[in-house]
Design a protein around this motif. Structure first.
Motif, PDB file in Angstrom:
ATOM      1  N   SER A  95       0.803  -1.225   0.000  1.00  0.00           N
ATOM      2  CA  SER A  95       0.000   0.000   0.000  1.00  0.00           C
ATOM      3  C   SER A  95       0.834   1.272   0.000  1.00  0.00           C
ATOM      4  CB  SER A  95      -0.945   0.014   1.203  1.00  0.00           C
ATOM      5  OG  SER A  95      -0.240   0.268   2.408  1.00  0.00           O
ATOM      6  N   PHE A  96       2.109   1.197   0.354  1.00  0.00           N
ATOM      7  CA  PHE A  96       2.926   2.406   0.495  1.00  0.00           C
ATOM      8  C   PHE A  96       2.893   3.291  -0.745  1.00  0.00           C
ATOM      9  CE2 PHE A  96       5.012   0.009   3.887  1.00  0.00           C
ATOM     10  CZ  PHE A  96       5.155   0.986   4.849  1.00  0.00           C
ATOM     11  N   GLU A  97       3.289   2.746  -1.871  1.00  0.00           N
ATOM     12  CA  GLU A  97       3.366   3.547  -3.089  1.00  0.00           C
ATOM     13  C   GLU A  97       1.989   4.056  -3.498  1.00  0.00           C
ATOM     14  OE1 GLU A  97       5.155   3.287  -7.628  1.00  0.00           O
ATOM     15  OE2 GLU A  97       5.295   1.545  -6.314  1.00  0.00           O
ATOM     16  N   ASP A  98       0.974   3.185  -3.411  1.00  0.00           N
ATOM     17  CA  ASP A  98      -0.389   3.592  -3.759  1.00  0.00           C
ATOM     18  C   ASP A  98      -0.851   4.757  -2.896  1.00  0.00           C
ATOM     19  OD1 ASP A  98      -0.546   1.525  -5.613  1.00  0.00           O
ATOM     20  OD2 ASP A  98      -1.697   0.211  -4.290  1.00  0.00           O
ATOM     21  N   LYS A  99      -0.654   4.642  -1.589  1.00  0.00           N
ATOM     22  CA  LYS A  99      -1.112   5.690  -0.676  1.00  0.00           C
ATOM     23  C   LYS A  99      -0.331   6.987  -0.884  1.00  0.00           C
ATOM     24  CE  LYS A  99      -3.123   2.945   3.006  1.00  0.00           C
ATOM     25  NZ  LYS A  99      -3.392   3.011   4.442  1.00  0.00           N
ATOM     26  N   TYR A 100       0.965   6.871  -1.061  1.00  0.00           N
ATOM     27  CA  TYR A 100       1.805   8.040  -1.294  1.00  0.00           C
ATOM     28  C   TYR A 100       1.340   8.782  -2.546  1.00  0.00           C
ATOM     29  CZ  TYR A 100       6.060  10.783  -2.027  1.00  0.00           C
ATOM     30  OH  TYR A 100       6.953  11.805  -2.231  1.00  0.00           O
ATOM     31  N   ASP A 101       1.184   8.044  -3.641  1.00  0.00           N
ATOM     32  CA  ASP A 101       0.755   8.663  -4.899  1.00  0.00           C
ATOM     33  C   ASP A 101      -0.649   9.240  -4.793  1.00  0.00           C
ATOM     34  OD1 ASP A 101       3.198   7.997  -6.023  1.00  0.00           O
ATOM     35  OD2 ASP A 101       2.424   6.255  -7.116  1.00  0.00           O
ATOM     36  N   TRP A 102      -1.539   8.542  -4.094  1.00  0.00           N
ATOM     37  CA  TRP A 102      -2.916   9.015  -3.914  1.00  0.00           C
ATOM     38  C   TRP A 102      -2.915  10.352  -3.176  1.00  0.00           C
ATOM     39  CZ3 TRP A 102      -6.487  10.505  -0.372  1.00  0.00           C
ATOM     40  CH2 TRP A 102      -7.837  10.444  -0.742  1.00  0.00           C
ATOM     41  N   LEU A 103      -2.145  10.436  -2.104  1.00  0.00           N
ATOM     42  CA  LEU A 103      -2.078  11.678  -1.335  1.00  0.00           C
ATOM     43  C   LEU A 103      -1.499  12.821  -2.165  1.00  0.00           C
ATOM     44  CD1 LEU A 103      -0.953  10.251   2.115  1.00  0.00           C
ATOM     45  CD2 LEU A 103      -3.133  11.404   1.625  1.00  0.00           C
ATOM     46  N   LEU A 104      -0.442  12.560  -2.916  1.00  0.00           N
ATOM     47  CA  LEU A 104       0.130  13.600  -3.775  1.00  0.00           C
ATOM     48  C   LEU A 104      -0.880  14.080  -4.811  1.00  0.00           C
ATOM     49  CD1 LEU A 104       3.752  12.322  -4.541  1.00  0.00           C
ATOM     50  CD2 LEU A 104       3.101  14.299  -3.138  1.00  0.00           C
ATOM     51  N   ARG A 105      -1.643  13.153  -5.381  1.00  0.00           N
ATOM     52  CA  ARG A 105      -2.610  13.504  -6.427  1.00  0.00           C
ATOM     53  C   ARG A 105      -3.768  14.319  -5.867  1.00  0.00           C
ATOM     54  NH1 ARG A 105      -2.898   8.850  -8.219  1.00  0.00           N
ATOM     55  NH2 ARG A 105      -4.723   8.016  -7.180  1.00  0.00           N
ATOM     56  N   HIS A 106      -4.281  13.930  -4.711  1.00  0.00           N
ATOM     57  CA  HIS A 106      -5.478  14.578  -4.175  1.00  0.00           C
ATOM     58  C   HIS A 106      -5.195  15.753  -3.237  1.00  0.00           C
ATOM     59  CE1 HIS A 106      -8.250  11.785  -6.008  1.00  0.00           C
ATOM     60  NE2 HIS A 106      -7.467  10.803  -5.627  1.00  0.00           N
ATOM     61  N   PHE A 107      -3.991  15.821  -2.694  1.00  0.00           N
ATOM     62  CA  PHE A 107      -3.635  16.896  -1.765  1.00  0.00           C
ATOM     63  C   PHE A 107      -2.258  17.461  -2.136  1.00  0.00           C
ATOM     64  CE2 PHE A 107      -6.669  14.196   0.391  1.00  0.00           C
ATOM     65  CZ  PHE A 107      -7.571  15.116   0.878  1.00  0.00           C
ATOM     66  N   PRO A 108      -2.142  18.043  -3.334  1.00  0.00           N
ATOM     67  CA  PRO A 108      -0.834  18.512  -3.805  1.00  0.00           C
ATOM     68  C   PRO A 108      -0.241  19.652  -2.974  1.00  0.00           C
ATOM     69  CG  PRO A 108      -2.574  19.246  -5.288  1.00  0.00           C
ATOM     70  CD  PRO A 108      -3.216  18.305  -4.301  1.00  0.00           C
ATOM     71  N   SER A 109      -1.061  20.329  -2.179  1.00  0.00           N
ATOM     72  CA  SER A 109      -0.533  21.430  -1.368  1.00  0.00           C
ATOM     73  C   SER A 109       0.080  20.941  -0.049  1.00  0.00           C
ATOM     74  CB  SER A 109      -1.631  22.456  -1.081  1.00  0.00           C
ATOM     75  OG  SER A 109      -2.677  21.852  -0.355  1.00  0.00           O
ATOM     76  N   ILE A 110      -0.022  19.645   0.230  1.00  0.00           N
ATOM     77  CA  ILE A 110       0.588  19.070   1.437  1.00  0.00           C
ATOM     78  C   ILE A 110       1.929  18.451   1.040  1.00  0.00           C
ATOM     79  CG2 ILE A 110       0.351  17.387   3.320  1.00  0.00           C
ATOM     80  CD1 ILE A 110      -1.876  19.330   3.543  1.00  0.00           C
ATOM     81  N   SER A 111       2.985  18.841   1.712  1.00  0.00           N
ATOM     82  CA  SER A 111       4.323  18.327   1.413  1.00  0.00           C
ATOM     83  C   SER A 111       4.421  16.838   1.754  1.00  0.00           C
ATOM     84  CB  SER A 111       5.360  19.093   2.241  1.00  0.00           C
ATOM     85  OG  SER A 111       6.621  18.451   2.172  1.00  0.00           O
TER      86      SER A 111
END
Length: 181
Positions: A95-111
């Motif tokens: 799940s690591f890569e999936d979750k990381y990419d999901w967060l970047l895609r949906h919350f791009p303003s969060i580092s």
């Protein structure tokens, strides 16, 4: 600056629709809401294979957003809160890569520096934790908010928020009680 830790699954990412679809594929029917209130879908008869899906690469890649999550997170940031996404990914290695990419895609303003992948959320030292699991809130040292999900409907131990509008209302009240920001 006050800090808020936000769980991913069932708080900003909606796992339930995917589980309902898988349950239907395995069993030829969708369970009624009454059947799964107070429990996870994989605890139902016929749901035993659902948990295995969590270990598969790609399961977390295309989850739907919880309504209001993006705007809610942005509002909290605009009010001066620092946001951290905290998710228990170790149990599901793929799940690591999936979750990381999901967060970047949906919350791009969060580092990416504000993404915390952990197994035990008691290590999180923020002022607030928004989570759908009471067991995570029990070991948290700050103020815990229980985000409503069908599996936690009978929990009464924590301040409950049913949606992102209620999350924002809670923090509005916190700001009033502590002096406007």
């Amino acid at each position: 600056m006050k800090r808020i830790a936000v769980d991913m699954d069932e708080v900003v990412a909606d796992v339930l629709p995917k589980f309902l679809t898988l349950f239907e594929q395995f069993n030829g029917r969708r369970p009624s809401e009454e059947e799964h209130l107070g429990k996870k879908l994989y605890q139902l008869p016929g749901g035993e294979n659902l948990r295995q899906a969590l270990f598969e690469k790609g399961f977390f890649a295309d989850l739907q957003l919880i309504p209001g999550a993006q705007a809610g997170i942005q509002t909290l940031m605009d009010q001066g809160y620092e946001i951290f996404f905290v998710t228990a990914a170790q149990e599901f290695r793929n799940s690591f890569e999936d979750k990381y990419d999901w967060l970047l895609r949906h919350f791009p303003s969060i580092s990416w520096k504000n993404f915390v992948f952990c197994g035990d959320k008691s290590i999180i030292l923020t002022d607030y934790l928004i989570d759908d699991h009471a067991f995570n809130l029990r070991t948290f040292s700050g103020k815990g908010l229980l985000f409503t999900a069908p599996h936690n409907i009978s929990e009464t131990e924590f301040t409950r928020v049913n949606n992102w509008a209620e999350v924002l209302a809670f923090f509005e009240q916190e700001n009033l009680a502590n002096g406007a920001r």
